[in-house]
Design a protein around this motif. Sequence first.
Motif, PDB file in Angstrom:
ATOM      1  N   LYS A  44       0.841  -1.195   0.000  1.00 45.81           N
ATOM      2  CA  LYS A  44       0.000   0.000   0.000  1.00 45.81           C
ATOM      3  C   LYS A  44       0.876   1.245   0.000  1.00 45.81           C
ATOM      4  O   LYS A  44       1.804   1.364   0.792  1.00 45.81           O
ATOM      5  N   GLN A  45       0.560   2.195  -0.915  1.00 42.70           N
ATOM      6  CA  GLN A  45       1.294   3.456  -1.018  1.00 42.70           C
ATOM      7  C   GLN A  45       0.315   4.607  -1.165  1.00 42.70           C
ATOM      8  O   GLN A  45      -0.781   4.445  -1.712  1.00 42.70           O
ATOM      9  N   GLU A  46       0.726   5.761  -0.719  1.00 41.26           N
ATOM     10  CA  GLU A  46      -0.088   6.970  -0.851  1.00 41.26           C
ATOM     11  C   GLU A  46      -0.421   7.218  -2.324  1.00 41.26           C
ATOM     12  O   GLU A  46       0.451   7.153  -3.189  1.00 41.26           O
ATOM     13  N   GLY A  47      -1.686   7.461  -2.594  1.00 41.50           N
ATOM     14  CA  GLY A  47      -2.127   7.844  -3.927  1.00 41.50           C
ATOM     15  C   GLY A  47      -2.333   6.716  -4.911  1.00 41.50           C
ATOM     16  O   GLY A  47      -2.670   6.966  -6.065  1.00 41.50           O
ATOM     17  N   ASP A  48      -2.168   5.442  -4.478  1.00 38.71           N
ATOM     18  CA  ASP A  48      -2.328   4.333  -5.420  1.00 38.71           C
ATOM     19  C   ASP A  48      -3.787   3.947  -5.659  1.00 38.71           C
ATOM     20  O   ASP A  48      -4.086   3.149  -6.538  1.00 38.71           O
ATOM     21  N   GLY A  49      -4.713   4.505  -4.889  1.00 35.24           N
ATOM     22  CA  GLY A  49      -6.134   4.199  -5.068  1.00 35.24           C
ATOM     23  C   GLY A  49      -6.523   2.806  -4.619  1.00 35.24           C
ATOM     24  O   GLY A  49      -7.637   2.360  -4.875  1.00 35.24           O
ATOM     25  N   ALA A  50      -5.631   2.113  -3.938  1.00 41.21           N
ATOM     26  CA  ALA A  50      -5.888   0.732  -3.527  1.00 41.21           C
ATOM     27  C   ALA A  50      -6.376   0.663  -2.084  1.00 41.21           C
ATOM     28  O   ALA A  50      -6.039   1.499  -1.256  1.00 41.21           O
ATOM     29  N   THR A  51      -7.154  -0.372  -1.819  1.00 42.64           N
ATOM     30  CA  THR A  51      -7.594  -0.690  -0.468  1.00 42.64           C
ATOM     31  C   THR A  51      -6.599  -1.689   0.116  1.00 42.64           C
ATOM     32  O   THR A  51      -6.335  -2.715  -0.506  1.00 42.64           O
ATOM     33  N   GLY A  66       0.049   5.388   2.938  1.00 44.03           N
ATOM     34  CA  GLY A  66      -1.379   5.553   2.701  1.00 44.03           C
ATOM     35  C   GLY A  66      -2.065   6.259   3.850  1.00 44.03           C
ATOM     36  O   GLY A  66      -1.694   6.084   5.011  1.00 44.03           O
ATOM     37  N   SER A  67      -3.033   7.086   3.495  1.00 47.62           N
ATOM     38  CA  SER A  67      -3.744   7.876   4.497  1.00 47.62           C
ATOM     39  C   SER A  67      -5.233   7.892   4.181  1.00 47.62           C
ATOM     40  O   SER A  67      -5.649   7.528   3.083  1.00 47.62           O
ATOM     41  N   ALA A  68      -6.000   8.320   5.160  1.00 46.52           N
ATOM     42  CA  ALA A  68      -7.437   8.528   4.992  1.00 46.52           C
ATOM     43  C   ALA A  68      -8.153   7.281   4.462  1.00 46.52           C
ATOM     44  O   ALA A  68      -8.947   7.361   3.546  1.00 46.52           O
TER      45      ALA A  68
END
Length: 171
Positions: A37-44, A128-130
Amino acid sequence: MDEPGWAIVTPAGQFRFQGGTLRCALGKGGVVPATRKQEGDGATPAARMPLRRVLYRADRGPAPACAVAVEPLAPEDGWCDDAGDRAYNRPVQLPFDGRHEALWRADAVYDIIGILGWNDDPVERGRGSAIFLHLARPDFSPTEGCVALALPDLRRVLAAGLHGIEVRLQA
C-alpha cells in the motif's frame, strides 16, 4: 471463525458481517497486500483495521448509533494526505497549507465517516492515508482506497456493534 464485531471484506466487494453479506465499493486500484500500500495508489489495503471513531454531518442526519465515539463534523475539518507534512494521516483544520482533503463535502459520501486504524500507530510516511469506511455513491463506483457502503447498511452495521473490518486478498 470470524470475530464478533468484525466484518470481512472481499476483493469482490462483499462486506460480510454477522452472517449477512452486503455490497461495498473498494478502491479503484483494487485490494493490495498491506506491505504494498502506497499513498495515492487508489488501492484498499488488505489489513485488519479497527474502527477508531465515527464522524458525521449533523446537518444531514442524526448521529449514528455506534460502539465507538461519535463526533459531528464541521466545515473546517480536513485530513492531511501529504506524506511530507508532519500532520500526515491525521485530522487537520482548514485552511491548511499541506495537501489534504476536505471532510465537509458537497456530495453525501462523507456524511458518515468511520475512521479506520490504517497507518496510524505509528504513522509511516507514504504508506497511505485517509482509509475510511464511508458512504458509497449510488452506482457503487470505486473509492480512492476506502470501503464504502449504502447509507442504510452503514447505519445498520454501526448500530449492530461494528468494531472493525478485515480486508482480505481472497474471498
